[in-house]
Scaffold this motif. Structure first.
Motif, PDB file in Angstrom:
ATOM      1  N   THR A 213       0.860  -1.182   0.000  1.00 14.92           N
ATOM      2  CA  THR A 213       0.000   0.000   0.000  1.00 14.92           C
ATOM      3  C   THR A 213       0.895   1.230   0.000  1.00 14.92           C
ATOM      4  O   THR A 213       1.741   1.386   0.884  1.00 14.92           O
ATOM      5  N   VAL A 214       0.725   2.083  -1.010  1.00 12.37           N
ATOM      6  CA  VAL A 214       1.580   3.255  -1.157  1.00 12.37           C
ATOM      7  C   VAL A 214       0.737   4.517  -1.017  1.00 12.37           C
ATOM      8  O   VAL A 214      -0.335   4.633  -1.604  1.00 12.37           O
ATOM      9  N   LEU A 215       1.230   5.457  -0.225  1.00 14.35           N
ATOM     10  CA  LEU A 215       0.625   6.784  -0.081  1.00 14.35           C
ATOM     11  C   LEU A 215       1.607   7.813  -0.628  1.00 14.35           C
ATOM     12  O   LEU A 215       2.699   7.945  -0.095  1.00 14.35           O
ATOM     13  N   ASN A 216       1.257   8.496  -1.692  1.00 12.43           N
ATOM     14  CA  ASN A 216       0.041   8.362  -2.483  1.00 12.43           C
ATOM     15  C   ASN A 216       0.156   7.200  -3.466  1.00 12.43           C
ATOM     16  O   ASN A 216       1.250   6.704  -3.737  1.00 12.43           O
ATOM     17  N   THR A 217      -0.985   6.788  -4.001  1.00 17.65           N
ATOM     18  CA  THR A 217      -0.988   5.680  -4.945  1.00 17.65           C
ATOM     19  C   THR A 217      -0.287   6.056  -6.243  1.00 17.65           C
ATOM     20  O   THR A 217      -0.106   7.239  -6.563  1.00 17.65           O
ATOM     21  N   ALA A 218       0.071   5.038  -7.011  1.00 16.14           N
ATOM     22  CA  ALA A 218       0.665   5.288  -8.326  1.00 16.14           C
ATOM     23  C   ALA A 218      -0.304   6.058  -9.213  1.00 16.14           C
ATOM     24  O   ALA A 218       0.100   6.933  -9.981  1.00 16.14           O
ATOM     25  N   ALA A 219      -1.596   5.745  -9.114  1.00 14.58           N
ATOM     26  CA  ALA A 219      -2.597   6.446  -9.924  1.00 14.58           C
ATOM     27  C   ALA A 219      -2.632   7.928  -9.595  1.00 14.58           C
ATOM     28  O   ALA A 219      -2.713   8.790 -10.488  1.00 14.58           O
ATOM     29  N   ALA A 220      -2.565   8.265  -8.301  1.00 14.90           N
ATOM     30  CA  ALA A 220      -2.569   9.668  -7.891  1.00 14.90           C
ATOM     31  C   ALA A 220      -1.311  10.383  -8.362  1.00 14.90           C
ATOM     32  O   ALA A 220      -1.357  11.536  -8.803  1.00 14.90           O
ATOM     33  N   THR A 221      -0.173   9.711  -8.278  1.00 11.06           N
ATOM     34  CA  THR A 221       1.080  10.306  -8.742  1.00 11.06           C
ATOM     35  C   THR A 221       1.062  10.512 -10.247  1.00 11.06           C
ATOM     36  O   THR A 221       1.554  11.521 -10.764  1.00 11.06           O
ATOM     37  N   HIS A 222       0.479   9.565 -10.976  1.00  8.34           N
ATOM     38  CA  HIS A 222       0.362   9.690 -12.429  1.00  8.34           C
ATOM     39  C   HIS A 222      -0.429  10.940 -12.812  1.00  8.34           C
ATOM     40  O   HIS A 222      -0.032  11.688 -13.711  1.00  8.34           O
ATOM     41  N   VAL A 223      -1.523  11.182 -12.115  1.00 10.99           N
ATOM     42  CA  VAL A 223      -2.384  12.328 -12.457  1.00 10.99           C
ATOM     43  C   VAL A 223      -1.766  13.638 -11.976  1.00 10.99           C
ATOM     44  O   VAL A 223      -1.597  14.587 -12.750  1.00 10.99           O
ATOM     45  N   SER A 224      -1.429  13.713 -10.693  1.00 11.34           N
ATOM     46  CA  SER A 224      -0.977  14.992 -10.147  1.00 11.34           C
ATOM     47  C   SER A 224       0.439  15.356 -10.577  1.00 11.34           C
ATOM     48  O   SER A 224       0.819  16.531 -10.527  1.00 11.34           O
ATOM     49  N   GLY A 225       1.218  14.378 -11.013  1.00 12.78           N
ATOM     50  CA  GLY A 225       2.572  14.673 -11.472  1.00 12.78           C
ATOM     51  C   GLY A 225       2.644  15.205 -12.882  1.00 12.78           C
ATOM     52  O   GLY A 225       3.713  15.621 -13.335  1.00 12.78           O
ATOM     53  N   ASP A 226       1.525  15.204 -13.581  1.00  8.17           N
ATOM     54  CA  ASP A 226       1.458  15.696 -14.961  1.00  8.17           C
ATOM     55  C   ASP A 226       0.438  16.835 -14.998  1.00  8.17           C
ATOM     56  O   ASP A 226      -0.720  16.659 -14.646  1.00  8.17           O
ATOM     57  N   LYS A 227       0.869  18.011 -15.433  1.00  7.55           N
ATOM     58  CA  LYS A 227       0.002  19.187 -15.356  1.00  7.55           C
ATOM     59  C   LYS A 227      -1.257  19.047 -16.214  1.00  7.55           C
ATOM     60  O   LYS A 227      -2.341  19.517 -15.826  1.00  7.55           O
ATOM     61  N   TRP A 228      -1.144  18.409 -17.379  1.00  3.06           N
ATOM     62  CA  TRP A 228      -2.348  18.258 -18.187  1.00  3.06           C
ATOM     63  C   TRP A 228      -3.316  17.272 -17.553  1.00  3.06           C
ATOM     64  O   TRP A 228      -4.523  17.513 -17.506  1.00  3.06           O
ATOM     65  N   HIS A 229      -2.817  16.145 -17.070  1.00  2.00           N
ATOM     66  CA  HIS A 229      -3.691  15.175 -16.420  1.00  2.00           C
ATOM     67  C   HIS A 229      -4.382  15.806 -15.210  1.00  2.00           C
ATOM     68  O   HIS A 229      -5.557  15.525 -14.937  1.00  2.00           O
ATOM     69  N   THR A 230      -3.634  16.657 -14.485  1.00  2.00           N
ATOM     70  CA  THR A 230      -4.239  17.357 -13.347  1.00  2.00           C
ATOM     71  C   THR A 230      -5.354  18.275 -13.810  1.00  2.00           C
ATOM     72  O   THR A 230      -6.459  18.279 -13.248  1.00  2.00           O
ATOM     73  N   SER A 231      -5.090  19.085 -14.838  1.00  2.00           N
ATOM     74  CA  SER A 231      -6.107  20.001 -15.350  1.00  2.00           C
ATOM     75  C   SER A 231      -7.346  19.246 -15.814  1.00  2.00           C
ATOM     76  O   SER A 231      -8.475  19.659 -15.543  1.00  2.00           O
TER      77      SER A 231
END
Length: 288
Positions: free
Chosen positions: A80-98
């Motif tokens: 169990t990872v905090l934050n998850t890989a999915a969250a890091t994928h989204v928030s680590g990329d500005k377009w995915h975040t937007s």
């Protein structure tokens, strides 16, 4: 929570041990917690095998891609990872975040994604000047460029075309918000905003890493609502949500940071122990 003889195995993933990582380690030690420091530079994870390391890991790796793939690999073997890989994928990329913020119906500055420099120039004509060109992945305001007119934009885009990475040729564009000399940072842990700070600097980028100063900001109902929803939109249990006011005083969500640095926030909020709250969350997840 008091650690005991059957406590789960805990870990902190970090290649650099800064103020934040030291604070989290200290908070764990105060609880009597035993943890392993995982350095991504020496970490390898064999898929489909039995993992003998920590069961619950806080991801504090500073590099986005190492953080992302380390989280994914650890999750693959049941960690169990905090934050998850999915969250890091989204928030680590500005377009995915937007895209996530827009899908959640949150206010955010006008944003466009262009797949070529020619398309970027056309998008900028529609977006209007001044505007900001940002790398998809990056932190501390590096390579974020304010363009004031088409001539400046053309020069910046020529440099972008010369970069070796194909991803760098994807152009993320955003309208420059009027009050860019000050923004708001909200630290959210476990869906709860812990407080807010104004980050004020001498230039239009207000990153603490660039010399901005953190000052106390009242945590209003609006700030609480936007920060909570923004963290949820990207799936982050631990987040630094950045808000900014436009010239009419309306708040918009600028970005969400999944491996939030909180030294500046902590100095403005000595009554809040951010590291301790992160440890609370980790131990609660481990006990569930």
């Amino acid at each position: 929570m008091t650690m005991n003889s059957v406590a789960p195995r805990l870990g902190i993933l970090a290649s650099r041990v800064r103020f934040e990582e030291k604070s989290i380690m200290t908070a764990l030690e105060k609880r009597g917690g035993v943890f392993e420091h995982l350095d991504p530079r020496t970490l390898s994870v064999a898929g489909g095998t039995t993992w003998t390391g920590p069961d619950f890991v806080i991801n504090r790796e500073v590099g986005h891609y190492r953080a992302l793939y380390a989280a994914s690999a650890l999750e693959c073997v049941g960690v169990t990872v905090l934050n998850t890989a999915a969250a890091t994928h989204v928030s680590g990329d500005k377009w995915h975040t937007s895209a996530a913020l827009l899908k959640a119906g949150l206010p955010t500055p006008a944003t466009s994604l262009a797949l070529t420099s020619d398309a970027a120039l056309k998008a900028l004509d529609e977006l209007g000047y001044p505007a900001v060109i940002k790398p998809l992945v990056g932190s501390w305001g590096r390579l974020v460029t304010k363009v004031t007119d088409r001539e400046v934009a053309t020069a910046v885009l020529e440099h972008i075309e010369a970069l070796p990475s194909p991803q760098a040729h994807i152009v993320y564009l955003q309208a420059l918000v009027g009050k860019a000399d000050r923004d708001i940072r909200v630290v959210v842990v476990g869906g709860e905003p812990l407080g807010a700070t104004h980050r004020r600097g001498d230039e239009w980028r207000t990153n603490v890493a660039r010399g901005a100063v953190s000052e106390l900001c009242p945590l209003t109902d609006e700030i609480t609502d936007l920060a909570t929803r923004a963290a949820a939109a990207v799936g982050a249990d631990i987040a630094g949500v950045d808000l900014i006011e436009d010239e009419e005083g309306r708040l918009t969500v600028l970005e969400v940071n999944d491996r939030v640095e909180f030294r500046g926030f902590q100095s403005a909020h000595p009554e809040v122990d951010v590291a301790d709250r992160i440890v609370d969350l980790l131990l609660a997840r481990a006990a569930s």
